[in-house]
Design a protein around this motif. Structure first.
Motif, PDB file in Angstrom:
ATOM      1  N   ILE A 135     -26.661 135.342 -65.154  1.00 34.18           N
ATOM      2  CA  ILE A 135     -26.289 136.200 -66.274  1.00 34.18           C
ATOM      3  C   ILE A 135     -26.581 135.455 -67.566  1.00 34.18           C
ATOM      4  O   ILE A 135     -26.141 134.313 -67.747  1.00 34.18           O
ATOM      5  N   LEU A 136     -27.323 136.095 -68.448  1.00 33.83           N
ATOM      6  CA  LEU A 136     -27.674 135.516 -69.738  1.00 33.83           C
ATOM      7  C   LEU A 136     -26.930 136.270 -70.840  1.00 33.83           C
ATOM      8  O   LEU A 136     -27.059 137.485 -70.976  1.00 33.83           O
ATOM      9  N   THR A 137     -26.148 135.525 -71.621  1.00 33.23           N
ATOM     10  CA  THR A 137     -25.454 136.096 -72.768  1.00 33.23           C
ATOM     11  C   THR A 137     -26.170 135.668 -74.043  1.00 33.23           C
ATOM     12  O   THR A 137     -26.337 134.470 -74.285  1.00 33.23           O
ATOM     13  N   VAL A 138     -26.598 136.627 -74.830  1.00 35.46           N
ATOM     14  CA  VAL A 138     -27.295 136.349 -76.082  1.00 35.46           C
ATOM     15  C   VAL A 138     -26.306 136.556 -77.224  1.00 35.46           C
ATOM     16  O   VAL A 138     -25.707 137.631 -77.351  1.00 35.46           O
ATOM     17  N   VAL A 139     -26.102 135.510 -78.040  1.00 36.91           N
ATOM     18  CA  VAL A 139     -25.135 135.587 -79.130  1.00 36.91           C
ATOM     19  C   VAL A 139     -25.844 135.469 -80.472  1.00 36.91           C
ATOM     20  O   VAL A 139     -26.964 134.975 -80.570  1.00 36.91           O
ATOM     21  N   ILE A 155     -25.981 141.250 -73.077  1.00 33.89           N
ATOM     22  CA  ILE A 155     -25.750 140.560 -71.808  1.00 33.89           C
ATOM     23  C   ILE A 155     -26.778 141.094 -70.827  1.00 33.89           C
ATOM     24  O   ILE A 155     -26.954 142.318 -70.699  1.00 33.89           O
ATOM     25  N   ALA A 156     -27.466 140.197 -70.146  1.00 36.04           N
ATOM     26  CA  ALA A 156     -28.564 140.601 -69.271  1.00 36.04           C
ATOM     27  C   ALA A 156     -28.436 139.958 -67.898  1.00 36.04           C
ATOM     28  O   ALA A 156     -27.887 138.857 -67.757  1.00 36.04           O
ATOM     29  N   LEU A 157     -28.961 140.643 -66.887  1.00 38.62           N
ATOM     30  CA  LEU A 157     -29.041 140.101 -65.539  1.00 38.62           C
ATOM     31  C   LEU A 157     -30.431 139.526 -65.320  1.00 38.62           C
ATOM     32  O   LEU A 157     -31.438 140.167 -65.651  1.00 38.62           O
ATOM     33  N   ILE A 158     -30.472 138.330 -64.769  1.00 42.39           N
ATOM     34  CA  ILE A 158     -31.738 137.629 -64.534  1.00 42.39           C
ATOM     35  C   ILE A 158     -31.927 137.408 -63.040  1.00 42.39           C
ATOM     36  O   ILE A 158     -31.024 136.904 -62.366  1.00 42.39           O
ATOM     37  N   ILE A 159     -33.084 137.787 -62.534  1.00 42.26           N
ATOM     38  CA  ILE A 159     -33.465 137.477 -61.153  1.00 42.26           C
ATOM     39  C   ILE A 159     -34.907 137.018 -61.174  1.00 42.26           C
ATOM     40  O   ILE A 159     -35.767 137.656 -61.790  1.00 42.26           O
ATOM     41  N   GLU A 160     -35.162 135.896 -60.527  1.00 38.78           N
ATOM     42  CA  GLU A 160     -36.510 135.324 -60.461  1.00 38.78           C
ATOM     43  C   GLU A 160     -37.112 135.166 -61.854  1.00 38.78           C
ATOM     44  O   GLU A 160     -38.254 135.531 -62.113  1.00 38.78           O
ATOM     45  N   GLU A 161     -36.291 134.641 -62.776  1.00 36.43           N
ATOM     46  CA  GLU A 161     -36.700 134.303 -64.142  1.00 36.43           C
ATOM     47  C   GLU A 161     -37.148 135.520 -64.968  1.00 36.43           C
ATOM     48  O   GLU A 161     -37.922 135.379 -65.899  1.00 36.43           O
TER      49      GLU A 161
END
Length: 224
Positions: A135-139, A155-161
């Motif tokens: 999970i990537l949180t961008v602030v 907020i984003a979900l990351i799979i395989e970059e």
């Protein structure tokens, strides 16, 4: 999606394609509504409703457990609790996020590479490097918030970059949806977070009863 479920499961389970290939073939599977629907098709459990309700039930007790152990663990858990204690608005929502972020630490696991935060001025392709699942949180990059709580931009979900779902409403919802994608895409739990995901599966979603000793101890503590 209901009509093609059997075909899709045969492809995903049998061929284990790259996530990019699944997105090209079944793009609708990566929308929030369909993640929840696919999880229900696989498990017969309502994903976000069950997960968020369980988190509501257990978050206060989880924070208490973290406080009782913070002196015995590394400073990362203590720092997480200190930040939570400074929060004066949206406390209930922040408590749920803190409960989830602290779970790997309490279970003696590390979330490095799984939970990441970057500024909205940072290149996203750099931020997701090395993230096989997370999970990537961008602030907001704002000097006025350096010593306070930065504004979450997305907020984003990351799979395989790669980003597979963006603009999620909250961190707990993101965690639930990522768990749903693990089932939808037949992915393995991250090895360094096996107990954390076992806890989500068996404690928060009641999928399966036989727990490892570590997760069973957590479950017992939550029921006291």
């Amino acid at each position: 999606m209901e009509n093609t479920f059997s075909m899709r499961r045969k492809e995903i389970v049998g061929k284990q394609p790259f996530v990019s290939d699944v997105m090209n073939r079944w793009l609708a599977l990566f929308f929030e509504e369909q993640i929840c629907a696919e999880f229900f098709r696989v498990t017969r459990v309502e994903l976000t409703k069950t997960f968020l309700s369980s988190l509501d039930e257990h978050s206060a007790q989880l924070i208490k457990l973290y406080r009782s152990r913070s002196g015995k663990l590394d400073k990362e858990l203590k720092n997480l609790l200190d930040i939570f204690d400074e929060k004066t608005t949206d406390v209930l929502e922040y408590r749920k996020s803190t409960a989830l972020r602290g779970l790997p630490l309490y279970l003696k696991e590390q979330s490095d590479g799984f939970l990441k935060t970057c500024m909205d001025t940072d290149p996203v392709d750099v931020a997701v490097q090395g993230m096989e699942l997370g999970i990537l949180t961008v602030v907001e990059d704002d000097v006025a918030t350096v010593n306070s709580f930065p504004t979450t931009r997305s907020i984003a979900l990351i799979i395989e970059e790669q980003i597979v779902l963006d603009d999620i409403s909250s961190f707990p919802t993101a965690f639930a949806l990522l768990f749903g994608l693990i089932y939808a895409l037949n992915l393995d739990y991250p090895k360094n977070l096996r107990y954390t995901f076992e806890a989500i599966q068996k404690v928060f979603l009641s999928l399966g009863t036989d727990c490892s000793a570590r997760v069973q101890a957590l479950k017992n503590s939550l029921l006291k």
